[in-house]
Design an enzyme around this catalytic site. Structure first.
Site, mmCIF file in Angstrom:
data_model
loop_
_atom_site.group_PDB
_atom_site.id
_atom_site.type_symbol
_atom_site.label_atom_id
_atom_site.label_comp_id
_atom_site.label_asym_id
_atom_site.label_seq_id
_atom_site.Cartn_x
_atom_site.Cartn_y
_atom_site.Cartn_z
ATOM 1 N N ASP A 1 0.762 -1.343 -0.220
ATOM 2 C CA ASP A 1 0.063 0.925 -0.289
ATOM 3 C C ASP A 1 1.443 1.352 -0.237
ATOM 4 O O ASP A 1 2.131 1.327 0.198
ATOM 5 C CB ASP A 1 -0.934 0.014 1.056
ATOM 6 N N ASP B 1 -6.674 -1.774 -4.758
ATOM 7 C CA ASP B 1 -8.226 -0.760 -3.523
ATOM 8 C C ASP B 1 -9.078 -0.077 -4.243
ATOM 9 O O ASP B 1 -10.422 0.038 -4.180
ATOM 10 C CB ASP B 1 -7.582 -0.990 -2.044
#
Length: 184
Positions: A145, A163
């Site tokens: 991330d 995401d």
């Protein structure tokens, strides 16, 4: 004087060819693969750039006080769900759930009539996002991330392109449900 034009199946939904159950067929594999593939490529490319250029936990302020690029590894699910659980069990669970979800997405996509292009696109976004994160789990055992939004000391959990695609896809799907725009 306006020339008479014959109606085509594309201009009149009631004249479109229908499938075995009288439904308009789905958009087909090409748009699905194109959208999902683009998501996977963008997701993996951006993660590669982060991995190649930013040490773990390094943060670069892009918009001070609001947005950073921050390299983190998320061992859990969305928002760190199960991040402290057993790594083997956690990855097995996430890979299993993602696989079942992807099979269901393909089924729903194939069942989505072509006159629901936004819904079909939403399913392709969700599928592409799931594939992007599965690739990370298989390669690293965690998800990379790097998009870090915050206000002051309050941070939204960091996320990535996969995401984002999943979130946009689910938002479109929920919009269809709430507005009663689901195929019968």
């Amino acid at each position: 004087m306006k020339a008479d034009r014959p109606e085509t199946a594309q201009s009149d939904p009631s004249r479109q060819k229908t499938g075995p159950k009288g439904r308009v067929p789905s958009l087909g594999a090409v748009p699905f693969a194109g959208i999902a593939g683009l998501v996977v490529v963008l997701d993996q490319l951006t993660k590669w750039l982060v991995l190649a250029n930013m040490p773990l936990h390094r943060s670069i302020a892009i918009i001070p006080g609001f947005f950073n690029l921050t390299h983190i590894h998320n061992p859990g699910g969305a928002f760190g769900f199960m991040a402290t659980g057993s790594p083997g069990l956690r990855n097995l669970l996430f890979l299993g759930v993602a696989t079942v979800a992807m099979v269901l997405i393909v089924y729903f996509y194939r069942s989505t009539p072509r006159n629901y292009p936004f819904l079909a696109g939403a399913l392709a976004l969700i599928f592409g996002g799931a594939v992007g994160n599965i690739i990370d789990r298989l390669r690293f055992g965690v998800v990379v991330d790097f998009l870090d939004f915050y206000v002051g000391a309050y941070h939204w959990p960091a996320f990535n392109v996969a995401d984002s695609a999943i979130t946009v896809g689910i938002t479109i799907f929920i919009g269809h449900v709430l507005l009663g725009k689901m195929p019968e």
